[in-house]
Design a protein around this motif. Structure first.
Motif, PDB file in Angstrom:
ATOM      1  N   GLU A   1       0.817  -1.219   0.000  1.00  0.00           N
ATOM      2  CA  GLU A   1       0.000   0.000   0.000  1.00  0.00           C
ATOM      3  C   GLU A   1       0.847   1.264   0.000  1.00  0.00           C
ATOM      4  N   ASN A   2       2.145   1.124   0.205  1.00  0.00           N
ATOM      5  CA  ASN A   2       3.038   2.281   0.305  1.00  0.00           C
ATOM      6  C   ASN A   2       3.799   2.522  -0.992  1.00  0.00           C
ATOM      7  N   HIS A   3       4.302   3.730  -1.132  1.00  0.00           N
ATOM      8  CA  HIS A   3       5.178   4.078  -2.245  1.00  0.00           C
ATOM      9  C   HIS A   3       6.572   4.311  -1.686  1.00  0.00           C
ATOM     10  N   GLN A   4       7.564   3.937  -2.482  1.00  0.00           N
ATOM     11  CA  GLN A   4       8.950   4.116  -2.075  1.00  0.00           C
ATOM     12  C   GLN A   4       9.715   4.848  -3.155  1.00  0.00           C
ATOM     13  N   LEU A   5      10.715   5.588  -2.723  1.00  0.00           N
ATOM     14  CA  LEU A   5      11.635   6.276  -3.620  1.00  0.00           C
ATOM     15  C   LEU A   5      12.995   5.625  -3.458  1.00  0.00           C
ATOM     16  N   SER A   6      13.552   5.153  -4.548  1.00  0.00           N
ATOM     17  CA  SER A   6      14.885   4.555  -4.524  1.00  0.00           C
ATOM     18  C   SER A   6      15.835   5.441  -5.311  1.00  0.00           C
ATOM     19  N   ILE A   7      16.994   5.698  -4.729  1.00  0.00           N
ATOM     20  CA  ILE A   7      18.026   6.495  -5.392  1.00  0.00           C
ATOM     21  C   ILE A   7      19.138   5.555  -5.811  1.00  0.00           C
ATOM     22  N   ILE A   8      19.515   5.634  -7.081  1.00  0.00           N
ATOM     23  CA  ILE A   8      20.565   4.774  -7.620  1.00  0.00           C
ATOM     24  C   ILE A   8      21.871   5.569  -7.644  1.00  0.00           C
ATOM     25  N   TYR A   9      22.780   5.180  -6.787  1.00  0.00           N
ATOM     26  CA  TYR A   9      24.090   5.828  -6.731  1.00  0.00           C
ATOM     27  C   TYR A   9      25.078   5.009  -7.550  1.00  0.00           C
ATOM     28  N   MET A  10      25.861   5.657  -8.384  1.00  0.00           N
ATOM     29  CA  MET A  10      26.849   4.976  -9.216  1.00  0.00           C
ATOM     30  C   MET A  10      28.250   5.350  -8.732  1.00  0.00           C
ATOM     31  N   ASN A  11      29.041   4.328  -8.389  1.00  0.00           N
ATOM     32  CA  ASN A  11      30.433   4.545  -8.028  1.00  0.00           C
ATOM     33  C   ASN A  11      31.212   4.722  -9.320  1.00  0.00           C
TER      34      ASN A  11
ATOM     35  N   VAL B   1      34.357   4.952  -9.857  1.00  0.00           N
ATOM     36  CA  VAL B   1      35.600   4.181  -9.938  1.00  0.00           C
ATOM     37  C   VAL B   1      35.316   2.727 -10.298  1.00  0.00           C
ATOM     38  N   THR B   2      34.402   2.096  -9.549  1.00  0.00           N
ATOM     39  CA  THR B   2      34.142   0.667  -9.742  1.00  0.00           C
ATOM     40  C   THR B   2      33.006   0.401 -10.733  1.00  0.00           C
ATOM     41  N   LYS B   3      32.265   1.463 -11.086  1.00  0.00           N
ATOM     42  CA  LYS B   3      31.100   1.346 -11.980  1.00  0.00           C
ATOM     43  C   LYS B   3      30.010   0.455 -11.382  1.00  0.00           C
ATOM     44  N   GLN B   4      30.008   0.310 -10.058  1.00  0.00           N
ATOM     45  CA  GLN B   4      28.992  -0.473  -9.364  1.00  0.00           C
ATOM     46  C   GLN B   4      27.877   0.460  -8.891  1.00  0.00           C
ATOM     47  N   ALA B   5      26.653   0.006  -9.071  1.00  0.00           N
ATOM     48  CA  ALA B   5      25.501   0.779  -8.609  1.00  0.00           C
ATOM     49  C   ALA B   5      25.095   0.309  -7.224  1.00  0.00           C
ATOM     50  N   SER B   6      24.652   1.239  -6.406  1.00  0.00           N
ATOM     51  CA  SER B   6      24.081   0.896  -5.105  1.00  0.00           C
ATOM     52  C   SER B   6      22.747   1.617  -4.987  1.00  0.00           C
ATOM     53  N   LEU B   7      21.861   1.020  -4.233  1.00  0.00           N
ATOM     54  CA  LEU B   7      20.494   1.496  -4.138  1.00  0.00           C
ATOM     55  C   LEU B   7      20.174   1.883  -2.699  1.00  0.00           C
ATOM     56  N   ALA B   8      19.570   3.043  -2.516  1.00  0.00           N
ATOM     57  CA  ALA B   8      19.070   3.463  -1.211  1.00  0.00           C
ATOM     58  C   ALA B   8      17.576   3.704  -1.373  1.00  0.00           C
ATOM     59  N   THR B   9      16.760   3.093  -0.516  1.00  0.00           N
ATOM     60  CA  THR B   9      15.310   3.159  -0.656  1.00  0.00           C
ATOM     61  C   THR B   9      14.692   3.806   0.579  1.00  0.00           C
ATOM     62  N   TYR B  10      13.728   4.692   0.319  1.00  0.00           N
ATOM     63  CA  TYR B  10      13.073   5.457   1.373  1.00  0.00           C
ATOM     64  C   TYR B  10      11.562   5.392   1.172  1.00  0.00           C
TER      65      TYR B  10
ATOM     66  N   LEU C   1      15.876  11.914   3.988  1.00  0.00           N
ATOM     67  CA  LEU C   1      17.191  11.595   3.437  1.00  0.00           C
ATOM     68  C   LEU C   1      18.240  12.029   4.448  1.00  0.00           C
ATOM     69  N   ASN C   2      19.034  11.084   4.898  1.00  0.00           N
ATOM     70  CA  ASN C   2      20.067  11.368   5.894  1.00  0.00           C
ATOM     71  C   ASN C   2      19.489  12.089   7.108  1.00  0.00           C
ATOM     72  N   GLY C   3      18.296  11.681   7.517  1.00  0.00           N
ATOM     73  CA  GLY C   3      17.669  12.244   8.694  1.00  0.00           C
ATOM     74  C   GLY C   3      17.004  13.594   8.499  1.00  0.00           C
ATOM     75  N   LYS C   4      17.026  14.111   7.280  1.00  0.00           N
ATOM     76  CA  LYS C   4      16.433  15.419   7.025  1.00  0.00           C
ATOM     77  C   LYS C   4      15.167  15.280   6.196  1.00  0.00           C
ATOM     78  N   ARG C   5      14.146  16.048   6.567  1.00  0.00           N
ATOM     79  CA  ARG C   5      12.885  16.059   5.834  1.00  0.00           C
ATOM     80  C   ARG C   5      13.131  16.656   4.452  1.00  0.00           C
TER      81      ARG C   5
END
Length: 92
Positions: free
Chosen positions: A31-41, A43-52, A65-69
């Motif tokens: 029932e909820n919506h989430q926002l995922s941010i795709i961070y790309m390194n 140097v390594t070309k590896q993606a990481s995902l942070a979901t809120y 995000l990082n404790g801030k509204r």
């Protein structure tokens, strides 16, 4: 301050920053919506995902995000998503 109401289902999908910030995805999780941010390194070309979880209060939609509204707004006319700390996004 009057908030602009919109249906979060309209935002489901991939969004690309016009300011060269990380790409974001909005999706449903039950029932909820989430926002995922795709961070790309770069140097390594590896993606990481942070979901809120997208939350709602009397001022509108937001994520923490990082404790801030961080507010989320949407212009239906422009089909543009704005995330307060990351800037404007166009649908990808």
């Amino acid at each position: 301050m009057e908030r602009e109401l919109f249906d979060l289902d309209r935002l489901v999908g991939n969004w690309e920053s016009i300011n060269l910030n990380p790409t974001v995805m909005i999706h449903r999780n039950g029932e909820n919506h989430q926002l995922s941010i795709i961070y790309m390194n770069e140097v390594t070309k590896q993606a990481s995902l942070a979901t809120y979880e997208i939350q709602e209060d009397e001022q509108g939609y937001l994520v923490y995000l990082n404790g801030k509204r961080t507010s989320i707004t949407y212009s239906q006319r422009l089909d543009m998503l704005t995330i307060a700390t990351l800037g404007d996004y166009m649908r990808n």
